[in-house]
Design a protein around this motif. Structure first.
Motif, PDB file in Angstrom:
ATOM      1  N   GLN A 118       0.795  -1.217   0.000  1.00 27.81           N
ATOM      2  CA  GLN A 118       0.000   0.000   0.000  1.00 27.81           C
ATOM      3  C   GLN A 118       0.834   1.276   0.000  1.00 27.81           C
ATOM      4  O   GLN A 118       0.486   2.263  -0.634  1.00 27.81           O
ATOM      5  N   TYR A 119       1.970   1.253   0.718  1.00 29.75           N
ATOM      6  CA  TYR A 119       2.791   2.453   0.818  1.00 29.75           C
ATOM      7  C   TYR A 119       3.233   2.976  -0.543  1.00 29.75           C
ATOM      8  O   TYR A 119       3.357   4.162  -0.760  1.00 29.75           O
ATOM      9  N   PHE A 120       3.460   2.060  -1.464  1.00 27.57           N
ATOM     10  CA  PHE A 120       3.963   2.480  -2.765  1.00 27.57           C
ATOM     11  C   PHE A 120       2.886   3.165  -3.598  1.00 27.57           C
ATOM     12  O   PHE A 120       3.174   3.803  -4.591  1.00 27.57           O
ATOM     13  N   TYR A 121       1.625   2.996  -3.188  1.00 31.51           N
ATOM     14  CA  TYR A 121       0.542   3.561  -3.988  1.00 31.51           C
ATOM     15  C   TYR A 121      -0.113   4.771  -3.321  1.00 31.51           C
ATOM     16  O   TYR A 121      -1.123   5.257  -3.790  1.00 31.51           O
ATOM     17  N   LEU A 122       0.488   5.213  -2.200  1.00 31.50           N
ATOM     18  CA  LEU A 122      -0.168   6.286  -1.442  1.00 31.50           C
ATOM     19  C   LEU A 122      -0.474   7.502  -2.294  1.00 31.50           C
ATOM     20  O   LEU A 122      -1.516   8.131  -2.165  1.00 31.50           O
ATOM     21  N   LYS A 123       0.446   7.831  -3.191  1.00 36.87           N
ATOM     22  CA  LYS A 123       0.283   9.035  -3.989  1.00 36.87           C
ATOM     23  C   LYS A 123      -0.978   8.961  -4.857  1.00 36.87           C
ATOM     24  O   LYS A 123      -1.811   9.864  -4.837  1.00 36.87           O
ATOM     25  N   ASP A 124      -1.096   7.850  -5.586  1.00 36.49           N
ATOM     26  CA  ASP A 124      -2.278   7.656  -6.436  1.00 36.49           C
ATOM     27  C   ASP A 124      -3.558   7.654  -5.616  1.00 36.49           C
ATOM     28  O   ASP A 124      -4.550   8.281  -5.988  1.00 36.49           O
ATOM     29  N   VAL A 125      -3.515   6.924  -4.499  1.00 43.00           N
ATOM     30  CA  VAL A 125      -4.713   6.797  -3.680  1.00 43.00           C
ATOM     31  C   VAL A 125      -5.124   8.162  -3.149  1.00 43.00           C
ATOM     32  O   VAL A 125      -6.301   8.533  -3.184  1.00 43.00           O
ATOM     33  N   ASN A 126      -4.153   8.937  -2.683  1.00 37.40           N
ATOM     34  CA  ASN A 126      -4.454  10.273  -2.179  1.00 37.40           C
ATOM     35  C   ASN A 126      -5.113  11.137  -3.233  1.00 37.40           C
ATOM     36  O   ASN A 126      -6.077  11.842  -2.960  1.00 37.40           O
ATOM     37  N   ARG A 127      -4.571  11.070  -4.448  1.00 36.62           N
ATOM     38  CA  ARG A 127      -5.122  11.901  -5.503  1.00 36.62           C
ATOM     39  C   ARG A 127      -6.578  11.523  -5.777  1.00 36.62           C
ATOM     40  O   ARG A 127      -7.441  12.375  -5.932  1.00 36.62           O
ATOM     41  N   GLU A 128      -6.837  10.215  -5.795  1.00 32.77           N
ATOM     42  CA  GLU A 128      -8.203   9.778  -6.053  1.00 32.77           C
ATOM     43  C   GLU A 128      -9.145  10.187  -4.930  1.00 32.77           C
ATOM     44  O   GLU A 128     -10.276  10.603  -5.177  1.00 32.77           O
ATOM     45  N   LEU A 129      -8.663  10.061  -3.704  1.00 33.26           N
ATOM     46  CA  LEU A 129      -9.512  10.436  -2.569  1.00 33.26           C
ATOM     47  C   LEU A 129      -9.790  11.931  -2.583  1.00 33.26           C
ATOM     48  O   LEU A 129     -10.908  12.378  -2.310  1.00 33.26           O
ATOM     49  N   ALA A 130      -8.773  12.725  -2.914  1.00 34.77           N
ATOM     50  CA  ALA A 130      -8.955  14.176  -2.964  1.00 34.77           C
ATOM     51  C   ALA A 130     -10.006  14.531  -4.010  1.00 34.77           C
ATOM     52  O   ALA A 130     -10.883  15.361  -3.774  1.00 34.77           O
ATOM     53  N   ALA A 131      -9.914  13.859  -5.173  1.00 36.88           N
ATOM     54  CA  ALA A 131     -10.882  14.134  -6.233  1.00 36.88           C
ATOM     55  C   ALA A 131     -12.287  13.788  -5.767  1.00 36.88           C
ATOM     56  O   ALA A 131     -13.245  14.528  -6.015  1.00 36.88           O
ATOM     57  N   GLU A 132     -12.401  12.662  -5.067  1.00 42.42           N
ATOM     58  CA  GLU A 132     -13.730  12.273  -4.612  1.00 42.42           C
ATOM     59  C   GLU A 132     -14.258  13.209  -3.530  1.00 42.42           C
ATOM     60  O   GLU A 132     -15.434  13.542  -3.504  1.00 42.42           O
ATOM     61  N   ASN A 133     -13.344  13.656  -2.642  1.00 44.59           N
ATOM     62  CA  ASN A 133     -13.748  14.633  -1.630  1.00 44.59           C
ATOM     63  C   ASN A 133     -14.341  15.871  -2.272  1.00 44.59           C
ATOM     64  O   ASN A 133     -15.378  16.375  -1.843  1.00 44.59           O
ATOM     65  N   ALA A 134     -13.657  16.347  -3.299  1.00 47.52           N
ATOM     66  CA  ALA A 134     -14.119  17.552  -3.974  1.00 47.52           C
ATOM     67  C   ALA A 134     -15.503  17.326  -4.566  1.00 47.52           C
ATOM     68  O   ALA A 134     -16.396  18.172  -4.463  1.00 47.52           O
ATOM     69  N   PHE A 135     -15.669  16.138  -5.158  1.00 52.32           N
ATOM     70  CA  PHE A 135     -16.959  15.813  -5.762  1.00 52.32           C
ATOM     71  C   PHE A 135     -18.061  15.767  -4.701  1.00 52.32           C
ATOM     72  O   PHE A 135     -19.142  16.326  -4.877  1.00 52.32           O
ATOM     73  N   LEU A 136     -17.757  15.134  -3.568  1.00 52.62           N
ATOM     74  CA  LEU A 136     -18.768  15.016  -2.518  1.00 52.62           C
ATOM     75  C   LEU A 136     -19.090  16.382  -1.907  1.00 52.62           C
ATOM     76  O   LEU A 136     -20.236  16.688  -1.608  1.00 52.62           O
ATOM     77  N   ARG A 137     -18.029  17.216  -1.762  1.00 55.47           N
ATOM     78  CA  ARG A 137     -18.260  18.536  -1.193  1.00 55.47           C
ATOM     79  C   ARG A 137     -19.209  19.337  -2.083  1.00 55.47           C
ATOM     80  O   ARG A 137     -20.069  20.069  -1.594  1.00 55.47           O
ATOM     81  N   SER A 138     -19.062  19.131  -3.374  1.00 54.19           N
ATOM     82  CA  SER A 138     -19.922  19.872  -4.291  1.00 54.19           C
ATOM     83  C   SER A 138     -21.369  19.415  -4.179  1.00 54.19           C
ATOM     84  O   SER A 138     -22.275  20.059  -4.690  1.00 54.19           O
ATOM     85  N   GLN A 139     -21.604  18.291  -3.514  1.00 52.67           N
ATOM     86  CA  GLN A 139     -22.974  17.816  -3.363  1.00 52.67           C
ATOM     87  C   GLN A 139     -23.548  18.129  -1.993  1.00 52.67           C
ATOM     88  O   GLN A 139     -24.671  17.742  -1.694  1.00 52.67           O
ATOM     89  N   MET A 140     -22.753  18.780  -1.128  1.00 50.08           N
ATOM     90  CA  MET A 140     -23.251  19.084   0.214  1.00 50.08           C
ATOM     91  C   MET A 140     -24.353  20.146   0.150  1.00 50.08           C
ATOM     92  O   MET A 140     -24.346  20.991  -0.735  1.00 50.08           O
ATOM     93  N   PRO A 141     -25.267  20.098   1.117  1.00 50.46           N
ATOM     94  CA  PRO A 141     -26.382  21.052   1.102  1.00 50.46           C
ATOM     95  C   PRO A 141     -25.894  22.498   1.052  1.00 50.46           C
ATOM     96  O   PRO A 141     -26.534  23.354   0.425  1.00 50.46           O
ATOM     97  N   SER A 142     -24.752  22.784   1.715  1.00 49.57           N
ATOM     98  CA  SER A 142     -24.286  24.162   1.784  1.00 49.57           C
ATOM     99  C   SER A 142     -23.879  24.701   0.414  1.00 49.57           C
ATOM    100  O   SER A 142     -23.776  25.908   0.228  1.00 49.57           O
ATOM    101  N   THR A 143     -23.614  23.812  -0.536  1.00 44.09           N
ATOM    102  CA  THR A 143     -23.232  24.309  -1.845  1.00 44.09           C
ATOM    103  C   THR A 143     -24.455  24.683  -2.687  1.00 44.09           C
ATOM    104  O   THR A 143     -24.310  25.264  -3.753  1.00 44.09           O
ATOM    105  N   PHE A 144     -25.637  24.310  -2.201  1.00 43.32           N
ATOM    106  CA  PHE A 144     -26.832  24.667  -2.958  1.00 43.32           C
ATOM    107  C   PHE A 144     -27.495  25.893  -2.339  1.00 43.32           C
ATOM    108  O   PHE A 144     -27.460  26.074  -1.129  1.00 43.32           O
ATOM    109  N   GLU A 145     -28.097  26.663  -3.177  1.00 46.81           N
ATOM    110  CA  GLU A 145     -28.854  27.788  -2.654  1.00 46.81           C
ATOM    111  C   GLU A 145     -30.117  27.245  -1.993  1.00 46.81           C
ATOM    112  O   GLU A 145     -30.827  26.437  -2.591  1.00 46.81           O
TER     113      GLU A 145
END
Lengths: 276, 172
Positions: free
Chosen positions: A59-86
Motif C-alpha cells: 500500500q505504501y507504494f501507492y499512497l500518492k495515487d490513492v491520495n489523488r483519487e480520494l482528494a478528487a472524490e472529496n471535492a466531488f462530494l463537497r460539491s454535493q453538500m447542502p451548503s453548496t446549494f442555494e
C-alpha cells in the motif's frame, strides 16, 4: 482375492492418481457448494491474514495515487453538500415520509488480494460479516463498478470481480436507456461485452454504459465504462458492444461496498412472482 | 531422505509465498502468469515413491487453490504433473541412469538436462491447467498460446530461482 490385492499393489500409483483427480474435479464442479461449506479460500483466516499484512506493505507504494483519487472524490462530494446549494425554503417535507427513506449505505474497504488474468477473478476485502458485509452486496470504486460480494467470513470478504466469466451485470446505455447484460469474455482486463442491445438503439462509440438499477445489488447510474467498439450481428438484430471498463482493475486499492436496504424485500417479492 | 525433510518444508513455504504474494501479481498483457510453485514437485529427490509424489502434488495444488480461489484447479494440474514425473524422468534419463544421493537440479546433472526436464514438466502442467480452466475447446488456440507463453516465463523464473541455490547439495 489375492489377485485383487496384487492388482491394487501393482497399479497403486495409477489408482491413487485416478482417485485424486476425481476428487479435484469434484471440487472444481461442485465449486460453490464445497466452497461455502469447507474452506472460504481467501476469505479464510490464514490466507486473509497473510494477504492483509502483505498488502499493508504494498500500500505504501501507492499512497500518492490513492491520495489523488480520494482528494478528487472529496471535492466531488463537497460539491454535493447542502451548503453548496442555494437554499429555498418554499417546500414542506414530512419527517418520516417513506419517500425520503435512505436507500443505500456505503462502507469503504481495502482490497487485500486481486487478480486480473484468470478466467475467474476474485478480490478479497479486509472487511467481513462483523463490519456488516453480506453476500450479494455490490462493490464499486471511485471510478465505477467492481463486482459483487460472494463469501463472507468474520473479518474478510471475497468479491466476484467484473472480470469473472461467471458474473453478469444488468447494464444500460446512459443516453438512450436501452439495457442489456454485461459480461467479461476472459481475455483483456480492460474490456467487457454488452449484449442484447437491439439493432435500432444506435449506440455510438464513446457513449457511457451505466448500471440499470434493476437488480437488488447496484443503485442506478453507476458508471461501468464507455463504448469502445460496436458490432452488428447480421440476422440477429442485436449489437455486440465492446465496453472499455472505467475501473482499472490492476490499480484497485480502496472500494466501497453498497448495502441496499430494501434488497431482501425486493428479492423476496421477485421470487414470489417467479414461483407463481 | 528423512534428513532432507526440513529443506523441503522450507522450499514448500518459500515457493508458495513467492507464488501467491509476488508472481500472482505479475501480469504481462493479461496472458502470462508464471507458476513457480511447480518447482517443488520438480526438485523432489529421485527415489520419492509415486504415491508420495501424488499426495504432495495434491497438497501443493490445494494450498495454491486456497490463495487463488480456484478450488481444485491447481490441485488437478499438479497431481497430473506429479503422476507424469517418473515417466518424464525415464524419458530423459542420462546413459548411466540416476545416481543415488543426487537431486534433479542443474548442479547435479547440468543445465541442458535440467532445462529439458523442466520444460517437459512445466508444459504438461500448464497445458492441463489452462485447458481445464477454460474447459472448452472453443478457444483452443487461445488456450494453447496462453500455456506456451506462461510456460516460457515459468521456466525463466525457475532458472532464476535455481541460480540462488546455495551450493551443490542445497536447492534454495
Amino acid at each position: 482375492m489375492r489377485n485383487f490385492f496384487r492388482f491394487i499393489i501393482r497399479y497403486h500409483a495409477f489408482l491413487l492418481f485416478l482417485i485424486l483427480e476425481t476428487l479435484c474435479f469434484y471440487f472444481i464442479f461442485n465449486y460453490s457448494r464445497y466452497h461455502n461449506d469447507v474452506y472460504k479460500t481467501t476469505s479464510n483466516k490464514v490466507s486473509g491474514f497473510i494477504f492483509e499484512n502483505f498488502s499493508g506493505i504494498v500500500q505504501y507504494f501507492y499512497l500518492k495515487d490513492v491520495n489523488r483519487e480520494l482528494a478528487a472524490e472529496n471535492a466531488f462530494l463537497r460539491s454535493q453538500m447542502p451548503s453548496t446549494f442555494e437554499q429555498s425554503r418554499d417546500y414542506f417535507r414530512a419527517a418520516y415520509d417513506s419517500m425520503t427513506l435512505q436507500g443505500f449505505k456505503y462502507r469503504s474497504a481495502r482490497v487485500i488480494n486481486n487478480s486480473v488474468n484468470n478466467h475467474f477473478n476474485y478480490l478479497t476485502l479486509n472487511k467481513g460479516a462483523l463490519n456488516g458485509i453480506r453476500r450479494d452486496m455490490g462493490v464499486i470504486s471511485t471510478r465505477g463498478v467492481v463486482g459483487v460480494v460472494l463469501n463472507v467470513s468474520e473479518h474478510y470478504a471475497t468479491v466476484i470481480s467484473l472480470l469473472n466469466t461467471r458474473l453478469k451485470i444488468s447494464a444500460r446505455l446512459k443516453d438512450t436507456g436501452f439495457f442489456g447484460s454485461l459480461e467479461w469474455d476472459g481475455r483483456s482486463y480492460r474490456y467487457a461485452w454488452l449484449d442484447e442491445i437491439p439493432a435500432h438503439a444506435a449506440p455510438r462509440v464513446g457513449d457511457a454504459v451505466v448500471t440499470s438499477g434493476f437488480s437488488a445489488i447496484f443503485p442506478e447510474n453507476i458508471l461501468i465504462g464507455t463504448i469502445d467498439e460496436v458490432i452488428l450481428n447480421e440476422g440477429e438484430g442485436f449489437y455486440d458492444i465492446r465496453v472499455l471498463l472505467s475501473v482499472d482493475f490492476k490499480k484497485l486499492h480502496y472500494v466501497e461496498v453498497i448495502e441496499k436496504y430494501f434488497a431482501p424485500e425486493q428479492r423476496e417479492l421477485e421470487k414470489m412472482s417467479e414461483d407463481d | 531422505m528423512i534428513n532432507q525433510l526440513p529443506r523441503y518444508l522450507f522450499n514448500f513455504v518459500v515457493f508458495v509465498l513467492l507464488q501467491v504474494l509476488l508472481l500472482n501479481n505479475i501480469q504481462f498483457s493479461g496472458y502470462v502468469n508464471p507458476y513457480l510453485y511447480v518447482l517443488f514437485i520438480i526438485t523432489l529427490p529421485f527415489p520419492t515413491p509415486k504415491w508420495l509424489l501424488l499426495l504432495l502434488g495434491m497438497v501443493t495444488g490445494i494450498t495454491i487453490d486456497v490463495f487463488m480461489n480456484t478450488f481444485g484447479l491447481h490441485a488437478a494440474a499438479t497431481v497430473f504433473m506429479a503422476y507424469m514425473r517418473p515417466g518424464v524422468l525415464t524419458l530423459i534419463a542420462p546413459r548411466d541412469g540416476y545416481e543415488t544421493g543426487k537431486l534433479p537440479v542443474p548442479a547435479h546433472y547440468g543445465y541442458l538436462w535440467f532445462i529439458k526436464y523442466a520444460v517437459l514438466m512445466v508444459l504438461l502442467h500448464h497445458l492441463f491447467l489452462f485447458i481445464v480452466e477454460a474447459f472448452s475447446f472453443a478457444m483452443f488456440w487461445d488456450t494453447l498460446w496462453k500455456s506456451v507463453v506462461s510456460s516460457f516465463f515459468s521456466i525463466l523464473f525457475i532458472l532464476i530461482v535455481m541460480l540462488f541455490a546455495r551450493d551443490d547439495s542445497r536447492i534454495v
